[in-house]
Enzyme design. Structure first.
Site, short mmCIF file in Angstrom:
data_model
loop_
_atom_site.label_atom_id
_atom_site.label_comp_id
_atom_site.label_asym_id
_atom_site.label_seq_id
_atom_site.Cartn_x
_atom_site.Cartn_y
_atom_site.Cartn_z
N SER A 22 0.85 -1.22 0.02
CA SER A 22 -0.08 0.02 -0.15
C SER A 22 0.92 1.23 -0.06
CB SER A 22 -0.85 0.20 1.31
OG SER A 22 -1.51 1.20 1.56
N TYR A 36 -1.27 0.03 10.47
CA TYR A 36 -1.37 -0.77 9.22
C TYR A 36 -0.22 -0.59 8.22
CZ TYR A 36 -3.43 -1.39 4.52
OH TYR A 36 -3.65 -1.86 3.11
N1 LIG Z 1 -8.99 -1.06 -0.29
C1 LIG Z 1 -7.87 -0.32 -0.18
O1 LIG Z 1 -8.11 1.09 -0.09
C2 LIG Z 1 -6.57 -0.72 -0.20
C3 LIG Z 1 -5.34 0.01 -0.50
C4 LIG Z 1 -4.31 -0.34 -0.49
C5 LIG Z 1 -3.90 -1.60 -0.40
N2 LIG Z 1 -4.92 -2.44 -0.06
C6 LIG Z 1 -4.49 -4.05 0.15
O2 LIG Z 1 -5.08 -4.70 -0.80
C7 LIG Z 1 -5.41 -6.09 -0.24
C8 LIG Z 1 -6.86 -6.45 -0.64
O3 LIG Z 1 -7.65 -5.66 0.06
P1 LIG Z 1 -9.31 -5.32 -0.43
O4 LIG Z 1 -9.36 -3.81 -0.55
O5 LIG Z 1 -9.41 -6.15 -1.50
O6 LIG Z 1 -9.95 -5.57 0.80
P2 LIG Z 1 -10.98 -6.64 1.33
O7 LIG Z 1 -12.09 -6.93 0.28
O8 LIG Z 1 -11.51 -6.53 2.82
O9 LIG Z 1 -10.07 -8.15 1.36
C9 LIG Z 1 -9.30 -8.38 2.42
C10 LIG Z 1 -8.97 -9.95 2.28
O10 LIG Z 1 -8.23 -10.52 3.33
C11 LIG Z 1 -8.58 -11.71 3.78
N3 LIG Z 1 -8.16 -11.94 5.06
C12 LIG Z 1 -7.94 -11.31 5.71
N4 LIG Z 1 -7.28 -12.03 7.00
C13 LIG Z 1 -6.98 -13.32 6.46
C14 LIG Z 1 -6.34 -14.49 6.80
N5 LIG Z 1 -5.85 -14.43 8.21
N6 LIG Z 1 -6.23 -15.46 6.16
C15 LIG Z 1 -6.69 -15.37 4.72
N7 LIG Z 1 -7.29 -14.22 4.30
C16 LIG Z 1 -7.46 -13.23 5.21
C17 LIG Z 1 -10.14 -11.38 3.71
O11 LIG Z 1 -10.55 -12.67 3.78
P3 LIG Z 1 -12.30 -13.15 4.65
O12 LIG Z 1 -13.33 -13.08 3.59
O13 LIG Z 1 -11.97 -14.74 4.78
O14 LIG Z 1 -12.13 -12.18 5.76
C18 LIG Z 1 -10.47 -10.67 2.51
O15 LIG Z 1 -10.57 -11.55 1.49
C19 LIG Z 1 -5.02 -6.01 1.24
O16 LIG Z 1 -3.73 -6.45 1.54
C20 LIG Z 1 -5.15 -4.48 1.66
O17 LIG Z 1 -4.11 -4.19 2.67
C21 LIG Z 1 -6.19 -1.97 -0.04
#
Ligand SMILES: NC(=O)c1ccc[n+]([C@@H]2O[C@H](COP(=O)([O-])OP(=O)(O)OC[C@H]3O[C@@H](n4cnc5c(N)ncnc54)[C@H](OP(=O)(O)O)[C@@H]3O)[C@@H](O)[C@H]2O)c1
Length: 248
Positions: free
Chosen positions: A141, A154
């Protein structure tokens, strides 16, 4: 030649789902790894119908490192002679205010975003060294580029993961395997729910397209969307004595 395979870790993430769809549309087979295998099996069935590709669900919990080697072996068996690629999407982001109110949340954030990621990537590394092909794409990120008042727990996990990826990139470069660090700004997913005033909000499909393009090119670090690169370059140059006073 067999179609490439994408192993997607944290496959229920909105960005991961977009990557799975884009990869399948591009002719790849996909493995959806995560905690809710019933939901992921339904998604795999949808991909099989929609794109006519092989797709399956795998049980994966980033916090349970004892299961990582077996999960990776199942992915290797699924791929067979085909080139395996890895996309790491999982992560968790309680707000800074939630963490300040309940520091017990810290362990979970570090365990998923850093320890869990390093555990599974380190176990995957020998597989990629043996394969001498494929790519690893990992979501960190822009928050990891500089610790800021409103998101530094984070952010620190993503910064630490970025440092780990630098070392892993140097290791796997010797086997011809690129390691791509993807640094999105805010993305319109469940994780950013309520952060409507964030600048340059990207759609998951935009991030997915950038991830797959970078994997093909073997790009080392990608900011998504691109303007985050000049923005973070400037933010990193702000002296600490000024940065500490900013309310960001
Ligand atoms: N959204 C943003 O603004 C943003 C910005 C920069 C970077 N990111 C990064 O992008 C990535 C994806 O995020 P997203 O925005 O798509 O969010 P999201 O839809 O909330 O997805 C997060 C995912 O992580 C999984 N997860 C959490 N803990 C886990 C564990 N112990 N084992 C396996 N899976 C686990 C969740 O699975 P469950 O369904 O089982 O909970 C969910 O599928 C993350 O690494 C986040 O830090 C996001």
């Amino acid at each position: 030649m067999s179609a490439p395979v994408w192993l997607i870790l944290g496959a229920s993430s909105a960005i991961a789902r977009a990557v799975a769809r884009a990869a399948a549309a591009d002719g790849a087979d996909v493995l959806l790894a995560g905690r809710d295998t019933a939901d992921l099996e339904a998604s795999a069935a949808d991909l099989r119908t929609r794109f006519g590709r092989r797709a399956a669900a795998l049980d994966f919990d980033a916090l349970d490192s004892t299961g990582h080697a077996a999960m990776l072996q199942r992915a290797r068996d699924f791929a067979g002679e085909a080139t395996l690629n890895l996309f790491l999407a999982f992560g968790t982001m309680p707000s800074q205010a939630e963490i300040d109110a309940d520091p017990a949340l810290i362990d979970g954030v570090i365990a998923a975003n850093y320890t869990g990621a390093v555990n599974v990537l380190h176990r995957a590394a020998p597989m990629f060294e043996a394969q001498k092909a494929g790519a690893l794409v990992v979501l960190t990120s822009v928050a990891g580029d500089r610790g800021r008042l409103k998101n530094y727990v984070y952010g620190s996990t993503k910064g630490a993961l970025g440092a780990y990826l630098q070392g892993l990139r140097a290791r796997l470069f010797r086997s011809g395997v690129p390691v791509v660090t993807v640094k999105p700004g805010p993305v319109d997913t469940a994780m950013s729910y309520g952060l409507n005033d964030m600048p340059l909000m990207a759609q998951p499909e935009t991030v997915a397209a950038a991830c797959l393009k970078a994997a093909k090119k073997g790009t080392e670090i990608v900011y998504v969307p691109f303007p985050w690169w000049p923005i973070m370059t400037i933010i990193k140059l702000i002296p600490e004595r000024i940065f500490k006073k900013l309310n960001i």
